[in-house]
Write an enzyme that holds these catalytic residues in place. Structure first.
Site, PDB file in Angstrom:
ATOM      1  N   GLY A  19      13.153 -11.404  -2.470  1.00 50.74           N
ATOM      2  CA  GLY A  19      12.578 -11.067  -3.761  1.00 50.74           C
ATOM      3  C   GLY A  19      13.609 -10.413  -4.647  1.00 50.74           C
ATOM      4  O   GLY A  19      14.818 -10.441  -4.354  1.00 50.74           O
ATOM      5  N   ASP A 132      -1.627  -7.352  -5.073  1.00 53.59           N
ATOM      6  CA  ASP A 132      -0.900  -8.622  -5.206  1.00 53.59           C
ATOM      7  C   ASP A 132      -1.408  -9.643  -4.199  1.00 53.59           C
ATOM      8  O   ASP A 132      -0.632 -10.294  -3.496  1.00 53.59           O
ATOM      9  CB  ASP A 132       0.606  -8.395  -5.038  1.00 53.59           C
ATOM     10  CG  ASP A 132       1.435  -9.555  -5.603  1.00 53.59           C
ATOM     11  OD1 ASP A 132       0.863 -10.390  -6.340  1.00 53.59           O
ATOM     12  OD2 ASP A 132       2.644  -9.614  -5.313  1.00 53.59           O
TER      13      ASP A 132
END
Length: 274
Positions: A19, A132
């Protein structure tokens, strides 16, 4: 092949995710068991803000006990290369599984939806908001989902920084109140659960693709595309995707409803969320 570099007592075998702030490795612990090691990127290893986020992630994940949530095993945020260690979950991210093998259907879809609702119920029972829930953060093996990545999770006593126009999470699966800068609640996670289940059932994000502005506009207008989702799942998703968060039942309620409706799946269904 992996680098076989060591981090703490863990032997890093291969990179399995990356990420903007971290890289995730498949690793082996001192007992020879496979684990997942999430490590801050080198350029962020000395940044207090990044270290603080990793510490909050570790704290939130440590609170949760669930058969459907990746377990926190270890972590060192004060190390030269800060890292957290979680249970390694075999399987495939939902966001990769559906394009490769097609949507989930029938009883497999019902079991998937119910188990993901149970995961979310366990998260909420621990006083944590995931924030999320999205296809990229659900690992699937058969019809068994496991919720991962507590990178932006929230727990009691920590500040939620929100404002209009600030998108925190996966935009296509965000609840409308978060787009408007309101505080996250368990109902916000429930909305994201429903959007993720809709994707699992159809292979389409329920609020479409394209520009961030267009997707957010459709979320704010309640224009969920549930065409092709079978009943009773479609009706339940419509309830979870309601514009008003106070009108969305809890994750535990949906898990119970799906258990009761497990024998009632029909072909077809769909429509727009109420």
């Amino acid at each position: 092949m992996g680098t076989h570099r060591r981090l703490g007592g863990y032997r890093l075998l291969d990179e399995i995710g990356r990420g903007s702030t971290c890289v995730v490795h498949l690793a082996m612990d001192p007992r020879g068991r496979e684990v997942a090691v999430k490590e801050l990127l080198p350029e962020l290893a000395g940044e207090p803000e990044a270290i603080g986020r990793l510490a909050r992630e570790m704290s939130a994940q440590a609170r949760v006990r669930s058969s459907y949530v990746a377990r926190l095993l270890d972590g060192r945020v004060a190390a030269e290369r800060p890292y957290v260690v979680s249970q390694y979950v075999p399987g495939c991210p939902l966001g990769d599984l559906v394009p490769a093998y097609g949507p989930l259907g029938g009883q497999r879809l019902v079991r998937f939806a119910r188990r993901l609702a149970l995961a979310l119920g366990d998260v909420h029972d621990a006083g944590v908001l995931h924030r999320d829930v999205a296809p990229g953060n659900v690992i699937v093996l058969g019809d068994r989902p496991t919720l991962i990545d507590f990178g932006i999770a929230h727990e009691p006593g920590t500040e939620q920084i929100t404002r209009r126009g600030m998108v925190v999470g996966t935009p296509a699966y965000l609840a409308p109140e978060l787009i408007e800068g309101e505080r996250a609640t368990p109902a916000s996670d429930v909305f994201s659960w429903a959007a993720t289940v809709a994707y699992a059932a159809t292979g389409r994000p329920p609020f479409g693709r394209g520009s961030l502005h267009g997707v957010c506009f459709r979320i704010l207008r309640g224009q969920a595309d549930l065409e092709g989702v079978p009943e009773p799942v479609a009706g339940l998703l419509g309830m979870a995707l309601r514009r008003d968060p106070s009108r969305r039942p809890t994750a535990r309620w949906f898990a119970g409803a799906l258990a009761q409706g497990a024998g009632e799946v029909t072909v077809g269904g769909g429509g727009r969320a109420a």
